[in-house]
Write a protein that holds these residues in place. Sequence first.
Motif, PDB file in Angstrom:
ATOM      1  N   LYS A  47      48.574  39.823  70.446  1.00  0.00           N
ATOM      2  CA  LYS A  47      49.313  38.576  70.231  1.00  0.00           C
ATOM      3  C   LYS A  47      49.561  38.919  68.664  1.00  0.00           C
ATOM      4  N   GLU A  48      50.163  38.292  68.406  1.00  0.00           N
ATOM      5  CA  GLU A  48      50.825  37.629  66.684  1.00  0.00           C
ATOM      6  C   GLU A  48      49.756  37.412  66.005  1.00  0.00           C
ATOM      7  N   MET A  49      49.803  38.207  64.958  1.00  0.00           N
ATOM      8  CA  MET A  49      48.218  37.562  64.471  1.00  0.00           C
ATOM      9  C   MET A  49      48.674  37.635  62.392  1.00  0.00           C
ATOM     10  N   ALA A  50      47.963  36.778  62.048  1.00  0.00           N
ATOM     11  CA  ALA A  50      48.386  37.091  60.466  1.00  0.00           C
ATOM     12  C   ALA A  50      47.130  38.549  60.111  1.00  0.00           C
ATOM     13  N   VAL A  51      47.471  38.813  59.406  1.00  0.00           N
ATOM     14  CA  VAL A  51      46.427  40.355  59.229  1.00  0.00           C
ATOM     15  C   VAL A  51      46.065  40.030  57.134  1.00  0.00           C
ATOM     16  N   MET A  52      45.241  40.137  56.928  1.00  0.00           N
ATOM     17  CA  MET A  52      44.385  40.079  55.429  1.00  0.00           C
ATOM     18  C   MET A  52      44.198  40.917  54.823  1.00  0.00           C
ATOM     19  N   PHE A  53      44.835  41.779  53.792  1.00  0.00           N
ATOM     20  CA  PHE A  53      43.602  43.319  53.524  1.00  0.00           C
ATOM     21  C   PHE A  53      43.525  42.909  52.057  1.00  0.00           C
ATOM     22  N   SER A  54      41.942  43.269  51.240  1.00  0.00           N
ATOM     23  CA  SER A  54      41.767  42.591  50.034  1.00  0.00           C
ATOM     24  C   SER A  54      40.893  43.391  49.633  1.00  0.00           C
ATOM     25  N   ASP A  55      41.076  43.776  48.051  1.00  0.00           N
ATOM     26  CA  ASP A  55      40.505  45.300  47.529  1.00  0.00           C
ATOM     27  C   ASP A  55      39.936  44.160  46.216  1.00  0.00           C
ATOM     28  N   ILE A  56      39.229  45.129  45.726  1.00  0.00           N
ATOM     29  CA  ILE A  56      38.468  44.834  44.067  1.00  0.00           C
ATOM     30  C   ILE A  56      39.209  46.456  43.775  1.00  0.00           C
ATOM     31  N   ARG A  57      40.359  45.592  41.691  1.00  0.00           N
ATOM     32  CA  ARG A  57      40.903  46.812  41.650  1.00  0.00           C
ATOM     33  C   ARG A  57      39.552  46.966  40.314  1.00  0.00           C
ATOM     34  N   SER A  58      40.248  48.933  40.218  1.00  0.00           N
ATOM     35  CA  SER A  58      39.597  49.501  39.711  1.00  0.00           C
ATOM     36  C   SER A  58      37.538  49.316  40.216  1.00  0.00           C
ATOM     37  N   PHE A  59      37.579  49.423  40.810  1.00  0.00           N
ATOM     38  CA  PHE A  59      36.506  49.916  41.750  1.00  0.00           C
ATOM     39  C   PHE A  59      35.852  50.941  41.384  1.00  0.00           C
ATOM     40  N   THR A  60      36.714  52.148  41.718  1.00  0.00           N
ATOM     41  CA  THR A  60      35.876  53.792  41.164  1.00  0.00           C
ATOM     42  C   THR A  60      35.589  53.197  39.530  1.00  0.00           C
ATOM     43  N   THR A  61      36.160  53.144  38.930  1.00  0.00           N
ATOM     44  CA  THR A  61      36.028  53.010  37.379  1.00  0.00           C
ATOM     45  C   THR A  61      34.129  52.623  37.049  1.00  0.00           C
ATOM     46  N   LEU A  62      34.159  51.357  38.171  1.00  0.00           N
ATOM     47  CA  LEU A  62      33.659  50.189  37.743  1.00  0.00           C
ATOM     48  C   LEU A  62      32.039  51.365  38.142  1.00  0.00           C
ATOM     49  N   SER A  63      32.127  51.191  39.691  1.00  0.00           N
ATOM     50  CA  SER A  63      30.878  52.468  40.523  1.00  0.00           C
ATOM     51  C   SER A  63      30.282  53.035  39.604  1.00  0.00           C
ATOM     52  N   GLU A  64      31.815  54.596  38.696  1.00  0.00           N
ATOM     53  CA  GLU A  64      31.143  55.089  37.680  1.00  0.00           C
ATOM     54  C   GLU A  64      29.713  55.250  37.025  1.00  0.00           C
ATOM     55  N   LYS A  65      29.800  53.565  36.603  1.00  0.00           N
ATOM     56  CA  LYS A  65      28.897  52.540  35.296  1.00  0.00           C
ATOM     57  C   LYS A  65      27.871  52.391  35.845  1.00  0.00           C
ATOM     58  N   MET A  66      27.991  52.582  37.283  1.00  0.00           N
ATOM     59  CA  MET A  66      26.823  52.257  38.092  1.00  0.00           C
ATOM     60  C   MET A  66      26.111  53.041  38.968  1.00  0.00           C
ATOM     61  N   THR A  67      24.648  52.988  39.444  1.00  0.00           N
ATOM     62  CA  THR A  67      23.850  53.874  39.730  1.00  0.00           C
ATOM     63  C   THR A  67      24.327  53.573  41.811  1.00  0.00           C
ATOM     64  N   PRO A  68      24.492  54.338  42.625  1.00  0.00           N
ATOM     65  CA  PRO A  68      24.161  54.198  44.214  1.00  0.00           C
ATOM     66  C   PRO A  68      23.526  52.243  44.480  1.00  0.00           C
ATOM     67  N   LYS A  69      22.262  52.149  44.153  1.00  0.00           N
ATOM     68  CA  LYS A  69      21.686  51.292  44.300  1.00  0.00           C
ATOM     69  C   LYS A  69      22.381  49.882  43.602  1.00  0.00           C
ATOM     70  N   GLU A  70      23.248  50.014  42.635  1.00  0.00           N
ATOM     71  CA  GLU A  70      23.886  49.111  41.678  1.00  0.00           C
ATOM     72  C   GLU A  70      24.932  49.051  42.226  1.00  0.00           C
ATOM     73  N   ASN A  71      25.566  49.684  43.340  1.00  0.00           N
ATOM     74  CA  ASN A  71      26.778  50.233  43.490  1.00  0.00           C
ATOM     75  C   ASN A  71      26.750  48.913  44.311  1.00  0.00           C
ATOM     76  N   PHE A  72      25.232  49.202  46.081  1.00  0.00           N
ATOM     77  CA  PHE A  72      25.178  48.638  46.922  1.00  0.00           C
ATOM     78  C   PHE A  72      24.823  47.518  46.850  1.00  0.00           C
ATOM     79  N   ASP A  73      24.431  47.185  45.588  1.00  0.00           N
ATOM     80  CA  ASP A  73      24.002  45.540  45.681  1.00  0.00           C
ATOM     81  C   ASP A  73      24.865  44.683  45.107  1.00  0.00           C
ATOM     82  N   PHE A  74      26.424  45.250  44.112  1.00  0.00           N
ATOM     83  CA  PHE A  74      27.231  44.723  43.936  1.00  0.00           C
ATOM     84  C   PHE A  74      28.467  44.520  45.240  1.00  0.00           C
ATOM     85  N   VAL A  75      28.272  45.395  45.921  1.00  0.00           N
ATOM     86  CA  VAL A  75      29.457  44.970  46.821  1.00  0.00           C
ATOM     87  C   VAL A  75      28.513  44.114  47.688  1.00  0.00           C
ATOM     88  N   ASN A  76      27.351  44.066  47.811  1.00  0.00           N
ATOM     89  CA  ASN A  76      27.102  42.748  49.404  1.00  0.00           C
ATOM     90  C   ASN A  76      27.204  42.041  48.254  1.00  0.00           C
TER      91      ASN A  76
END
Length: 734
Positions: A478-507
């Motif tokens: 059917k016809e529906m509205a769709v939204m995409f969203s994203d955090i800007r410069s997430f790659t830059t932010l994630s480079e400064k975090m450990t994998p766990k910090e990345n995981f906790d931040f996204v959640n």
Amino acid sequence: MKSINYKLLFLYRTYATIKKASRSKKFRLRTVLIVPFIIPIIASTGLVGWFSFRNGQQAIDDLAIQLNGEISARIKQHVLDYLNKSYNVLKLTDAGIQSGNLKLDDFEGLQRYFWQVVRQGDLESYLSFGNEQGEFVGVEHREDGTIQLKIRTKATEPMREIYLLDDRGDRQKRLKSAKYDTTFRPWYRAAVQARKPTWSPVYPFFSRENTSLGISPVRPVYDSNGKLLGVLSVNITLMRITNFLKQLYISPHGQSFIMEPSGHLVVSSTIPEPFKVKGGERDDRQIERMPAADSQNATVTATARYLRQHFGLFEAIKSSQHLKFQIDGAWHYVQVMPIQDGRHINWLAVVVVPENDFMARINANTRTTILLCVLTFAAATAIGVLASRWISHQIFKLNTASQEIASGNLDQHVEVNGIIEIEKLADSFNHMAFQLQESFERLETQKNSFARFFPPEYLKFLNKHGVTDIELGDHVSKEMAVMFSDIRSFTTLSEKMTPKENFDFVNAYLRQVSPEIRAHDGFVVKFLGDGMMAVFPNGVDDAVAAGVDKFKRVQKYNQKRESQGYLPIDVGMGIHVGHMMVGMVGEHNRIQGDAFSDNVNLTARLEGLTKFYGVSLLISEEVLERLSNPEQYKIRFLDRAIVKGRTEAIAVYEVLDAETEAIRELKLDTLQTFERGLQHYCRGNFTDAKACFEQVLAVNSLDKTAKLYLERVQELLLEGTPANWNGVWAFTQK
């Protein structure tokens, strides 16, 4: 068929026994018919329930042993890694002394070296050296971020002076002085007594803002003749281990603590200060260590007392032990594991988990089984009563056939009319047993269905009554509205975090913004790392309202992040509307929701444009046209653009309500000038367009869209107006 024969044999032998006993007693036929139905049902359901409960409990015991063992091992590994880091710092420092790079009589050089080690605050916070003459030099990284020098020399004795160091390690100003004798400190005495690298006993750190327990790795330094020159030491606060235990999730009510073989608490996940402070003034304060068996936490106290009762002495615990004991009638699992490094560290890590944290679902299943037994008992009784009334007029034939039953001639008995009725009763029992089995199979099917990941919103969206009804390929078109969203410069932010910090931040971020999707009758189709795709079946009004409220959530989240010392985040959102297919894709054992349409791909491209225009919420012209009340939003036309991968232009608009109040007011103040610039731009009057956009930037230098147009017109002024110019810009990047 063999199972039915066994049940018939049991039924008939029971009936024969009753008939044999009837020589002295007489029974009603209704009782004779009902009892044989009830006994097998109660026995079978009871046995099934009991075995189910026992198997579940055994599985929980195995799970608890594994979980407690893994948690204890993590605690042990963390503690040893944390302590060994400080031990290695002293080892490297001693190597510098032995090589001649560091001079023990050069306090200025030691000060510089210590400052280099502690200035970051992430390796060690307090590195020091003291000698037999009472001289002392130490550099401490404080909780407030300042670095202090603490020094006592022959010129200052018996006083130790404290200086504030600047960002180059130089003395900035003198803070205070106090009496201090190195040779009487616990860490110094421990090194002198051991005559080798070792650990001090746990002792209080009064020099910090809050009194805390700590421990010091120490290393005595000797000259070539074996004469003691002094002692190197690192003060390690145990608060970091305490914080680790607090953050380590075990179970809803599980907790952990570390104690010494003496029984004194070292750290606890539930007791912030495992000690009592005596005395008012800092210099007069003393602490009283808290025995684990006498703590204010009931679980810690009960666990310690049980371990002491079970092993006699805590020193007797030489290896990892898993035990089970009761606290106020409730069973608890406890894992105790020695923590030893071969250098005087001898602690016990204890993990305690209530059995009820695991048994909730098992108990629920037990209650369900009991309920099924009661319902089955009631149904069997009703069927027996009806059957006895129905065959009571055939009592004579049944009485004659009972003689054949007593002799064991079951075939003969089956042939009489009474046996046919009893077979029907047996079939009813089998039918009820089959229903019970079918119920268990349905529960198992539901359990397996839950393992297939999908959003709960699909039940309503796909018009399904339960999760077991969802199948691969179910969809709505059917016809529906769709939204995409994203955090800007997430790659830059994630480079400064450990994998766990990345995981906790996204959640943490997704927990903040996802409720706004549901609040406006939308649902998240899938998460895309730091981004998401959501659809709104009821139209664009829900989508735009969700986007604005989502931005407000991000604003509040940024306030919290900034209060904690983190940088704020920017989010880009794109909304489009059109016909699409939303449903379940994948394969039989793993399905998930997804959406398919060229309109979905276009929405993803629109979200990507937000970073070029520097806006938070971008909508297409189709969304604007379908808004029932567009006047409630502040909307600015941005561009007619061709996104990468497409050939047709699309008009895009910015929803200013998804901006901070200050940015929104600046864009509204420059709106007329911005629109004139767009008109000149579309007509090819690039010089006039340039002037307009420069005016916009003079008022609002943060308007990235105006900057983008200014870059375009400058490029077009240099290269000339393209043929058939209509103001449409083709993007070559996503």
